[in-house]
Design an enzyme around this catalytic site. Structure first.
Site, short mmCIF file in Angstrom:
data_model
loop_
_atom_site.label_atom_id
_atom_site.label_comp_id
_atom_site.label_asym_id
_atom_site.label_seq_id
_atom_site.Cartn_x
_atom_site.Cartn_y
_atom_site.Cartn_z
N ARG A 1 40.85 13.59 76.97
CA ARG A 1 41.95 14.54 76.79
C ARG A 1 42.61 14.96 78.11
O ARG A 1 43.26 16.01 78.18
CB ARG A 1 41.46 15.77 76.02
CG ARG A 1 40.95 15.44 74.63
CD ARG A 1 40.82 16.67 73.77
NE ARG A 1 42.10 17.33 73.63
CZ ARG A 1 42.45 18.46 74.24
NH1 ARG A 1 41.62 19.06 75.06
NH2 ARG A 1 43.63 18.98 74.04
N ASP B 1 38.00 22.88 68.46
CA ASP B 1 37.73 23.03 69.89
C ASP B 1 36.59 24.02 70.11
O ASP B 1 36.72 25.20 69.77
CB ASP B 1 39.01 23.54 70.58
CG ASP B 1 38.93 23.48 72.10
OD1 ASP B 1 37.83 23.24 72.63
OD2 ASP B 1 39.98 23.69 72.75
N GLU C 1 40.28 18.12 79.08
CA GLU C 1 41.46 18.87 79.54
C GLU C 1 41.26 19.45 80.94
O GLU C 1 42.23 19.71 81.63
CB GLU C 1 41.82 19.97 78.54
CG GLU C 1 40.81 21.08 78.43
CD GLU C 1 41.10 22.03 77.28
OE1 GLU C 1 41.51 21.55 76.22
OE2 GLU C 1 40.91 23.23 77.46
N HIS D 1 35.41 24.63 73.09
CA HIS D 1 35.79 25.23 74.38
C HIS D 1 34.59 25.46 75.29
O HIS D 1 34.39 26.56 75.84
CB HIS D 1 36.60 26.52 74.18
CG HIS D 1 37.72 26.65 75.16
ND1 HIS D 1 37.63 27.47 76.27
CD2 HIS D 1 38.94 26.07 75.23
CE1 HIS D 1 38.75 27.38 76.96
NE2 HIS D 1 39.57 26.53 76.36
N GLU E 1 48.22 16.77 71.58
CA GLU E 1 48.27 18.19 71.20
C GLU E 1 49.69 18.72 71.36
O GLU E 1 50.40 18.35 72.30
CB GLU E 1 47.32 18.98 72.11
CG GLU E 1 47.18 20.44 71.72
CD GLU E 1 46.19 21.19 72.62
OE1 GLU E 1 45.99 20.74 73.76
OE2 GLU E 1 45.63 22.20 72.17
N ARG F 1 44.35 21.40 64.37
CA ARG F 1 43.15 21.97 64.98
C ARG F 1 42.84 23.26 64.23
O ARG F 1 43.75 24.08 64.00
CB ARG F 1 43.42 22.25 66.45
CG ARG F 1 42.21 22.70 67.21
CD ARG F 1 42.55 23.01 68.65
NE ARG F 1 42.95 24.40 68.83
CZ ARG F 1 42.96 25.02 70.02
NH1 ARG F 1 42.61 24.37 71.11
NH2 ARG F 1 43.33 26.28 70.11
N TRP G 1 33.81 30.17 79.22
CA TRP G 1 34.89 30.63 78.34
C TRP G 1 35.49 29.46 77.57
O TRP G 1 35.63 28.40 77.97
CB TRP G 1 36.01 31.32 79.13
CG TRP G 1 37.20 31.56 78.24
CD1 TRP G 1 37.27 32.42 77.18
CD2 TRP G 1 38.46 30.89 78.29
NE1 TRP G 1 38.50 32.34 76.57
CE2 TRP G 1 39.25 31.40 77.23
CE3 TRP G 1 39.00 29.89 79.11
CZ2 TRP G 1 40.55 30.96 76.97
CZ3 TRP G 1 40.29 29.46 78.88
CH2 TRP G 1 41.06 30.00 77.81
N TYR H 1 37.31 31.82 70.34
CA TYR H 1 38.32 31.05 71.06
C TYR H 1 39.42 30.57 70.09
O TYR H 1 39.12 30.12 68.99
CB TYR H 1 37.69 29.82 71.76
CG TYR H 1 38.78 28.93 72.28
CD1 TYR H 1 39.44 29.26 73.44
CD2 TYR H 1 39.23 27.84 71.53
CE1 TYR H 1 40.52 28.52 73.88
CE2 TYR H 1 40.30 27.08 71.96
CZ TYR H 1 40.94 27.43 73.13
OH TYR H 1 42.02 26.70 73.55
N GLU I 1 35.92 19.03 70.03
CA GLU I 1 36.42 19.03 71.42
C GLU I 1 35.55 19.88 72.34
O GLU I 1 35.12 20.97 71.96
CB GLU I 1 37.85 19.58 71.38
CG GLU I 1 38.51 19.76 72.72
CD GLU I 1 39.94 20.22 72.54
OE1 GLU I 1 40.56 19.88 71.51
OE2 GLU I 1 40.43 20.94 73.41
O1 KDG Z 1 44.98 27.54 79.85
C1 KDG Z 1 43.85 27.11 79.17
C2 KDG Z 1 44.29 26.44 77.89
O2 KDG Z 1 45.18 25.41 78.16
C3 KDG Z 1 43.13 25.90 77.10
O3 KDG Z 1 42.31 26.95 76.70
C4 KDG Z 1 43.67 25.20 75.90
O4 KDG Z 1 41.52 24.41 75.24
C5 KDG Z 1 42.72 24.35 75.16
C6 KDG Z 1 43.31 23.36 74.26
O5 KDG Z 1 42.57 22.54 73.76
O6 KDG Z 1 44.51 23.40 74.06
MG MG Z 2 40.68 22.57 74.48
#
Ligand code: KDG
Ligand code: MG
Length: 402
Positions: free
Chosen positions: A283, A210, A262, A212, A339, A147, A402, A159, A236
């Site tokens: 995910r 990612d 996630e 995010h 991951e 990643r 975030w 991020y 992602e």
């Molecule tokens: O606690 C939040 C994290 O697990 C997250 O920000 C991690 O986005 C994430 C990832 O893809 O691992």
């Molecule tokens: Mg993520």
């Protein structure tokens, strides 16, 4: 074989983890991860106050029935706290079932579909030069997939980028840190980052990124399109996923594969994404999506629609969750990637485990059950410390995802 005891252990060996340990009347123990980063004590309390009293005296081998009992029986369904608590019970019961059978859990799930679990690591840095060095480091360690996260000029907190070259750990102070964000600068910068990474490392290495949850669908479509020449394995969480049909717009505009999930806790969170084939990887992971029982249900639905797994696996999930995820990863037909972010040493010591990393793959334990435990005495030496995830603000102060 009845459940005689169940206890919740909260510990902070480098970061907070919540673990449920179930003990049967003939002394077999099972563990389940119950970590919900930033809301740890909500799950601990849900388990202690509302779930543990229901478990005592139940048959430990009735995993599906216990799952349905906790899910339907609460009346108030779904949500991260409830589903994380159910996941912990479910995972611990699979651990017990494996130990009683004398088999690793993946054997109970149908046995191996592959020799090892391909994992992706986190390459990251504030600058492109630092990032290239970190990608090279991962390739030297044997990773076949990385990643890629990079600082964005003019953006205070990108991020996935750790401070001073350290691994990224978003959970910090008790009160959330206030991060700053600018989507336009990010969208302008990222294509040049991937151009440099591809030109340096060639076409073989799998590259992921990612977002995010930070873009709108049309911005995500633009990013996906601009990254097409660099053949990402996945992009992602391009947008927040509450609006599942929002992904149609992204899909119409780009062939960059999309990974989401996630923050999902049930099959209903991804039903439309999967059945309309709006994503390529789902995910969700064991701890936040109702345990092994429910996550397998999600992966089975995904399999019908050519969607592969890509389970979340940062250090915000404990080694108990990772151990459980590996049993699923190695057994399901539609595995994609897992991951993997190595844990702080103290966390590895608190959770003795026998999964292992070699040559870009993780291998699940061959021990009966999950092959992971919690050292309760050691865990007690690391008391809980409140640590919240950050919030994000645009330059004018607007609260952003975030
Ligand atoms: O606690 C939040 C994290 O697990 C997250 O920000 C991690 O986005 C994430 C990832 O893809 O691992
Ligand atoms: Mg993520």
């Amino acid at each position: 074989m009845k459940i005689a005891d169940a206890r919740v252990i909260v510990t902070c060996p480098g970061r907070n983890f919540v673990t449920l340990k179930i003990v049967t009347d003939d002394g077999v123990t099972g563990v389940g991860d119950a970590t919900l980063t930033g809301r740890e004590l909500a799950v601990a309390s849900y388990l202690t106050e509302h779930v543990v009293p229901l478990l005592i005296g139940r048959e430990a081998d009735r995993i599906e029935d216990t799952w349905q009992y906790l899910y339907r029986g609460a009346y108030w369904r779904r949500g991260p706290v409830t589903m994380t608590a159910i996941a912990a019970v479910d995972t611990a019961l699979w651990d017990i079932k494996g130990k009683v059978a004398g088999l690793p859990v993946y054997q109970l799930l149908g046995g191996r579909s592959r020799d090892g679990v391909t994992v992706y690591g986190h390459a990251q840095a504030a600058t492109v030069d630092g990032l290239l060095a970190d990608v090279a480091r991962h390739l030297d360690l044997g990773y076949r997939a990385v990643r890629v996260q990079c600082g964005v000029p003019g953006v205070a907190d990108s991020y996935g980028v750790g401070r001073d070259g350290l691994p990224y750990e978003p959970a910090g102070a008790a009160i959330p840190a206030e991060n700053g964000w600018n989507s336009e600068r990010y969208l302008t910068h990222m294509p040049s980052v991937f151009a440099q990474v591809r030109s340096e490392f060639g076409p073989e290495v799998k590259l992921l990124h990612d977002v995010h949850h930070r873009l709108t669908p049309i911005e995500a479509a633009r990013l996906g399109k601009s990254l097409e020449p660099y053949a990402l394995t996945w992009l992602e969480d391009p947008v927040p996923a509450e609006l599942q049909e929002g992904f149609r717009l992204i899909r119409q505009h780009t062939t960059t594969p999309i990974a989401v999930g996630e923050v999902f806790n049930s099959i209903w969170d991804c039903q439309q994404l999967i059945t309309e084939q709006l994503i390529d990887y789902v995910r969700a992971t064991v701890v936040h999506a109702g345990g092994i029982t429910h996550l397998r249900r999600i992966f089975d639905l995904a399999h019908l629609y050519h969607v592969r797994s890509g389970s979340h696996g940062t250090t915000s999930l404990s080694p108990v969750c990772l151990a459980a995820a590996l049993h699923l990863d190695v057994s399901i037909p539609n595995f994609g990637l897992q991951e993997y972010q190595p844990y702080p040493e103290a966390a590895d010591a608190v959770f003795p485990h026998s999964y292992r990393f070699a040559d870009g793959f993780l291998h699940p334990s061959e021990q009966p059950g999950l092959g992971v435990d919690i050292d309760e005495e050691l865990a007690a030496r690391y008391p809980y410390r409140p640590a919240a995830l950050p919030v994000n603000r645009l330059e004018d102060g607007t609260l952003h995802d975030w």
